[in-house]
Design an enzyme around this catalytic site. Structure first.
Site, PDB file in Angstrom:
ATOM      1  N   HIS A   6      -5.372   1.401   5.094  1.00 27.97           N
ATOM      2  CA  HIS A   6      -4.491   2.293   5.046  1.00 27.97           C
ATOM      3  C   HIS A   6      -3.310   2.178   6.196  1.00 27.97           C
ATOM      4  O   HIS A   6      -2.382   2.184   6.075  1.00 27.97           O
ATOM      5  CB  HIS A   6      -4.991   3.642   4.943  1.00 27.97           C
ATOM      6  N   TYR A  21       1.457   1.861   7.487  1.00 30.35           N
ATOM      7  CA  TYR A  21       2.288   2.301   8.247  1.00 30.35           C
ATOM      8  C   TYR A  21       2.661   1.376   9.290  1.00 30.35           C
ATOM      9  O   TYR A  21       3.812   1.543   9.954  1.00 30.35           O
ATOM     10  CB  TYR A  21       1.478   3.524   9.276  1.00 30.35           C
ATOM     11  N   PHE A  51       2.870   2.594  -4.819  1.00 28.85           N
ATOM     12  CA  PHE A  51       3.372   1.625  -3.706  1.00 28.85           C
ATOM     13  C   PHE A  51       4.733   0.791  -4.081  1.00 28.85           C
ATOM     14  O   PHE A  51       5.101   0.228  -3.011  1.00 28.85           O
ATOM     15  CB  PHE A  51       2.285   0.895  -3.422  1.00 28.85           C
ATOM     16  N   HIS A  52       5.133   0.776  -5.382  1.00 31.75           N
ATOM     17  CA  HIS A  52       6.468   0.207  -5.377  1.00 31.75           C
ATOM     18  C   HIS A  52       7.560   1.191  -4.997  1.00 31.75           C
ATOM     19  O   HIS A  52       8.503   0.763  -4.330  1.00 31.75           O
ATOM     20  CB  HIS A  52       6.707  -0.238  -6.911  1.00 31.75           C
ATOM     21  N   ARG A  61      -4.358  -0.433 -13.964  1.00 25.66           N
ATOM     22  CA  ARG A  61      -3.841  -1.225 -12.993  1.00 25.66           C
ATOM     23  C   ARG A  61      -4.588  -2.689 -12.855  1.00 25.66           C
ATOM     24  O   ARG A  61      -5.403  -2.735 -13.523  1.00 25.66           O
ATOM     25  CB  ARG A  61      -3.324  -0.924 -11.419  1.00 25.66           C
ATOM     26  N   ARG A  62      -3.951  -3.767 -12.492  1.00 27.85           N
ATOM     27  CA  ARG A  62      -4.565  -4.875 -12.197  1.00 27.85           C
ATOM     28  C   ARG A  62      -5.246  -5.368 -13.528  1.00 27.85           C
ATOM     29  O   ARG A  62      -6.418  -5.890 -13.473  1.00 27.85           O
ATOM     30  CB  ARG A  62      -5.496  -4.728 -11.060  1.00 27.85           C
TER      31      ARG A  62
HETATM   32 FE1  HAS Z   1       0.052   5.417  -0.143  1.00 29.61          FE
HETATM   33  C1  HAS Z   1      -2.339   3.970  -1.996  1.00 29.61           C
HETATM   34  C2  HAS Z   1      -1.600   8.101   0.143  1.00 29.61           C
HETATM   35  C3  HAS Z   1       2.229   6.534   2.162  1.00 29.61           C
HETATM   36  C4  HAS Z   1       1.396   2.176   0.449  1.00 29.61           C
HETATM   37  N1  HAS Z   1      -0.437   3.266  -0.934  1.00 29.61           N
HETATM   38  C5  HAS Z   1      -1.407   3.001  -1.579  1.00 29.61           C
HETATM   39  C6  HAS Z   1      -1.427   1.586  -1.829  1.00 29.61           C
HETATM   40  C7  HAS Z   1      -0.489   1.161  -1.107  1.00 29.61           C
HETATM   41  C8  HAS Z   1       0.319   2.413  -0.407  1.00 29.61           C
HETATM   42  C9  HAS Z   1       0.027  -0.351  -1.297  1.00 29.61           C
HETATM   43  O1  HAS Z   1      -4.562   9.014  -0.723  1.00 29.61           O
HETATM   44  C10 HAS Z   1      -2.238   0.875  -2.950  1.00 29.61           C
HETATM   45  C11 HAS Z   1      -3.300   0.262  -2.065  1.00 29.61           C
HETATM   46  C12 HAS Z   1      -4.209  -0.563  -3.201  1.00 29.61           C
HETATM   47  O2  HAS Z   1      -3.929  -1.495  -3.481  1.00 29.61           O
HETATM   48  O3  HAS Z   1      -5.069   0.129  -3.670  1.00 29.61           O
HETATM   49  N2  HAS Z   1       0.145   7.104   0.864  1.00 29.61           N
HETATM   50  C13 HAS Z   1      -0.719   8.192   1.022  1.00 29.61           C
HETATM   51  C14 HAS Z   1       0.105   9.272   1.511  1.00 29.61           C
HETATM   52  C15 HAS Z   1       1.103   8.726   2.206  1.00 29.61           C
HETATM   53  C16 HAS Z   1       1.303   7.406   1.864  1.00 29.61           C
HETATM   54  C17 HAS Z   1      -0.528  10.785   1.903  1.00 29.61           C
HETATM   55  N3  HAS Z   1       1.555   4.573   0.962  1.00 29.61           N
HETATM   56  C18 HAS Z   1       2.306   5.257   1.898  1.00 29.61           C
HETATM   57  C19 HAS Z   1       3.250   4.125   2.527  1.00 29.61           C
HETATM   58  C20 HAS Z   1       2.985   3.197   2.163  1.00 29.61           C
HETATM   59  C21 HAS Z   1       1.797   3.276   1.046  1.00 29.61           C
HETATM   60  C22 HAS Z   1       4.220   4.719   3.563  1.00 29.61           C
HETATM   61  C23 HAS Z   1       3.568   1.803   2.189  1.00 29.61           C
HETATM   62  C24 HAS Z   1       4.544   1.586   3.143  1.00 29.61           C
HETATM   63  N4  HAS Z   1      -1.744   6.021  -0.862  1.00 29.61           N
HETATM   64  C25 HAS Z   1      -2.340   7.117  -0.574  1.00 29.61           C
HETATM   65  C26 HAS Z   1      -3.670   7.207  -1.390  1.00 29.61           C
HETATM   66  C27 HAS Z   1      -3.735   6.053  -1.950  1.00 29.61           C
HETATM   67  C28 HAS Z   1      -2.552   5.229  -1.783  1.00 29.61           C
HETATM   68  C29 HAS Z   1      -4.700   8.486  -1.381  1.00 29.61           C
HETATM   69  C30 HAS Z   1      -5.026   5.703  -2.703  1.00 29.61           C
HETATM   70  C31 HAS Z   1      -4.740   5.840  -4.320  1.00 29.61           C
HETATM   71  C32 HAS Z   1      -5.971   5.279  -4.909  1.00 29.61           C
HETATM   72  O4  HAS Z   1      -6.568   6.012  -5.479  1.00 29.61           O
HETATM   73  O5  HAS Z   1      -6.039   3.936  -4.916  1.00 29.61           O
HETATM   74  C33 HAS Z   1       1.833   9.647   3.340  1.00 29.61           C
HETATM   75  O6  HAS Z   1       2.156   8.914   4.444  1.00 29.61           O
HETATM   76  C34 HAS Z   1       3.293   9.940   2.423  1.00 29.61           C
HETATM   77  C35 HAS Z   1       3.974  10.948   3.480  1.00 29.61           C
HETATM   78  C36 HAS Z   1       5.573  11.021   3.253  1.00 29.61           C
HETATM   79  C37 HAS Z   1       6.219  12.057   2.855  1.00 29.61           C
HETATM   80  C38 HAS Z   1       7.846  11.878   2.578  1.00 29.61           C
HETATM   81  C39 HAS Z   1       8.703  12.194   3.687  1.00 29.61           C
HETATM   82  C40 HAS Z   1      10.121  11.865   3.458  1.00 29.61           C
HETATM   83  C41 HAS Z   1      10.839  11.182   4.221  1.00 29.61           C
HETATM   84  C42 HAS Z   1      12.358  10.877   3.714  1.00 29.61           C
HETATM   85  C43 HAS Z   1      13.360  11.260   4.680  1.00 29.61           C
HETATM   86  C44 HAS Z   1      14.949  10.858   4.024  1.00 29.61           C
HETATM   87  C45 HAS Z   1      15.985  10.128   4.282  1.00 29.61           C
HETATM   88  C46 HAS Z   1      17.114  10.169   3.558  1.00 29.61           C
HETATM   89  C47 HAS Z   1      15.862   9.221   5.546  1.00 29.61           C
HETATM   90  C48 HAS Z   1       5.813  13.289   3.418  1.00 29.61           C
HETATM   91  C49 HAS Z   1      10.649  10.589   5.383  1.00 29.61           C
HETATM   92  C50 HAS Z   1      17.990  11.461   3.633  1.00 29.61           C
HETATM   93  C51 HAS Z   1      19.451  11.350   3.696  1.00 29.61           C
HETATM   94  C52 HAS Z   1      20.171  12.225   3.092  1.00 29.61           C
HETATM   95  C53 HAS Z   1      21.564  12.136   3.223  1.00 29.61           C
HETATM   96  C54 HAS Z   1      19.717  13.415   2.419  1.00 29.61           C
END
Ligand code: HAS
Length: 568
Positions: free
Chosen positions: A229, A233, A381-382, A443-444
């Site tokens: 996990h 990050y 994750f995509h 998946r997979r």
């Molecule tokens: Fe995830 C599974 C939970 C973030 C990648 N995640 C995966 C897997 C990958 C992955 C690769 O709880 C699959 C692994 C495998 O092969 O089995 N993930 C989370 C949570 C977050 C999260 C709670 N994941 C990521 C990030 C990844 C990533 C970042 C890659 C870089 N994930 C899970 C969980 C699984 C999981 C379970 C397991 C699922 C299962 O059952 O297998 C959090 O960190 C997300 C927090 C994000 C936010 C969004 C904030 C918004 C922002 C946008 C700012 C806007 C801008 C534009 C800059 C709350 C920061 C604005 C501009 C204007 C002009 C308006």
């Protein structure tokens, strides 16, 4: 200042360029595999058999999420440290050594994976990027990954050395923000890789060499997710650095708050590791209480990303108002939408807002039972690593490349089309994958119909989803073709393009002087992170070992006597 980075620090720029080249070679390989897979999975074009599908999937995963992201990170961090401290590496031989080690590791692991395509070799690593045991790869796959990680450890040491030397010369100054971000990320990385180092060095390599008969699958899997996990990050934090320091500059403004950015990075250091068990909600052998603890930690870990969303949007709005933007939403029209670096990063951020939401769904224990191991997770994750990270990397390259080549990029219009195509392709693919996952598509799996069960009965519109995934995959491939063409033209057809000029990154509206001193105490934060990790992991790992030993009992989680009794 005055001259661009490559003129000021040619030796360091060489390593940055080498790391970026490695990243983009991996992106190319991973991209080709991705297209093959998208068309195979959706049934439109099946040029590989079902067993080769898993070799293609392994190569796609390793190239994209381990090599492309991490090579880019080391190059980007080398630039960030050198540029923000304004000093050369303490010992450029060390810098070359870590890049060399990473390359040796990559060649070893890639040889094992590519061997899977050739029947006449005993090389094979069809174990996917998560390499769960008892799936077994050739030992050089694991040895290669271990060498690659040692390379990253040395890179971190190299950057700490630069910082220590800088601190000696500037005892009263606050560490520059970019350096602070590099150091906290690397501290998180050192803690994270403890899990995978133990699993690979002490358990999996001896087992793959035949020195021990078996390994405990649950133990190696738990140690994998200890790393698995937080590694997400490790991919994300360089991108957060871009959003904090480059995006406000491109928008024409200044970062809203430097202390808030530091708090965000400290929170990732504290909370990234104690969440790993949220990937194991469905694993038997880990008590529900430990899973609940991981879920609570994950919910806390949303905070730094939510703070980021606020700070980055506030900084962009500040920039827009400096450019004359007005009104509640009217300021959006004053932003530099024609710049591919800006538009690409903003689209990546927008996609991440949706992807963060699907992450929250994954993290809830009860929801997770519905989506685990389905295409929903692949959609998640995509949109995270495949868009928030990959698109930001590609977009930032349009800003970054002139600092490394000394010339402006080939064509901003072409860059703009490229980032837009990536976003559109991923909207189609990400949306369809999430929906297909809800319909139960696994998946997979090379053959989701399993010959007997056609998932179209689970969702009437499944063929529409298949089409969206395939179309998304084709559009993404087209975007990659444009990206590589642009990279080549920008790197080699340089003579008639204007010289790049150095840009300074503006100071934050609220600067480091507003941050409490304790925020700079990296020893304190690392110690607290260690305590949190101990709380979350010692008991579950102890109970796994107590249940079936370090090397397992022929890989069974249930004691053999109990099984004999039940079967008998
Ligand atoms: Fe995830 C599974 C939970 C973030 C990648 N995640 C995966 C897997 C990958 C992955 C690769 O709880 C699959 C692994 C495998 O092969 O089995 N993930 C989370 C949570 C977050 C999260 C709670 N994941 C990521 C990030 C990844 C990533 C970042 C890659 C870089 N994930 C899970 C969980 C699984 C999981 C379970 C397991 C699922 C299962 O059952 O297998 C959090 O960190 C997300 C927090 C994000 C936010 C969004 C904030 C918004 C922002 C946008 C700012 C806007 C801008 C534009 C800059 C709350 C920061 C604005 C501009 C204007 C002009 C308006």
């Amino acid at each position: 200042m005055g001259n661009v980075f490559v003129d000021r620090y040619p030796d360091e720029a060489f390593i940055v360029k080498a790391a970026l080249t490695s990243a983009f070679v991996a992106l190319f390989l991973g991209g080709v595999m991705g297209l093959i897979q998208a068309l195979h999975r959706t049934g439109y074009l099946q040029i590989i058999d079902h067993s080769t599908y898993y070799t293609v999937l392994t190569l796609h995963g390793v190239a994209m999420v381990l090599l492309f992201t991490i090579y880019f990170l080391v190059g980007f961090f080398q630039w960030a440290i050198t540029d923000s401290l304004d000093r050369a590496s303490e010992n450029i031989q060390l810098t070359r050594l870590w890049y060399g080690l990473m390359t040796v590791g990559t060649v070893l692991a890639a040889t094992a994976i590519l061997g899977g395509f050739i029947d006449t070799t005993n090389l094979d690593a069809t174990v996917l990027y998560t390499f769960y045991t008892p799936l077994e790869a050739h030992p050089i796959y694991y040895i290669g990954l271990a060498v690659f990680i040692v390379g990253t450890w040395l890179a971190g040491f190299d950057w700490f050395r630069s910082w220590w030397a800088w601190k000696k010369d500037n005892p009263d100054e606050r560490t520059p923000l970019r350096t602070f971000m590099v150091l906290t990320t690397m501290l998180m990385w050192y803690l994270t890789t403890i899990g995978i180092a133990i699993a690979v060095i002490f358990l999996i390599i001896p087992w793959s060499l035949g020195l021990v008969d078996s390994v405990n699958p649950l133990l190696t899997r738990t140690l994998f997710w200890f790393f698995g996990h937080p590694v997400v990050y490790f991919w994300l934090l360089p991108v957060y650095m871009m959003w904090y320091v480059i995006l406000p500059k491109l928008a024409g403004g200044r970062l809203f708050s430097d202390p808030l950015a530091r708090i965000v990075f400290v929170l990732f250091l504290l909370l990234s590791v104690p969440t790993g068990i949220h990937h194991q909600y469905t694993d038997p052998g880990i008590a529900e209480g430990f899973k609940f603890l991981a879920m609570s930690n994950t919910m806390f870990l949303l905070l730094p990303s939510l703070l980021t969303a606020f700070t980055v949007v506030a900084s962009i709005e500040h920039g827009a108002r400096q450019r004359g933007g007005e009104g509640y939403l009217g300021w959006l029209t004053a932003l530099p939408w024609r710049a591919p670096a800006f538009t690409g990063m903003v689209l990546a951020g927008l996609m991440f807002a949706a992807a963060g939401f699907s992450g929250m769904v994954n993290a809830g224990m009860n929801f997770n039972y519905l989506v685990h191991n389905t295409l929903w997770v692949v959609g998640h994750f995509h949109m995270t690593v495949g868009t928030a990270v990959a698109l930001s990397i590609m977009a930032s390259t349009y800003w970054f490349l002139p600092k490394l080549t000394g010339r402006e990029v080939f064509s901003k219009q072409l860059g703009l089309v490229q980032v837009l195509l990536w976003f559109i392709g991923m909207v189609l693919m990400g949306n369809a994958m999430h929906r297909a996952g809800l319909a139960g598509v696994p998946r997979r799996t090379a053959d989701p119909t399993y010959s007997n069960f056609d998932y179209s009965s689970a969702l009437g519109s499944i063929s529409e989803l298949r089409l969206q995934i395939a179309l998304g995959g084709v559009i993404l491939s087209l975007s990659l073709v444009l990206f590589f063409a642009h990279l080549l033209l920008s790197s080699f057809a340089v003579s008639n393009r204007p010289k790049a000029t150095e840009e300074t990154l503006p100071p934050a509206l609220s600067g480091p002087e507003h941050a409490p001193k304790v925020l700079s105490n990296l020893k304190l934060w690392t110690a607290i992170a260690l305590v949190l990790i101990t709380f979350t992991y010692v008991l579950p790992v102890a109970s796994i070992i107590q249940g079936s030993g370090v090397f397992g009992q022929s890989g069974l989680l249930v004691p053999v006597e109990v099984l004999i009794e039940v079967v008998g």
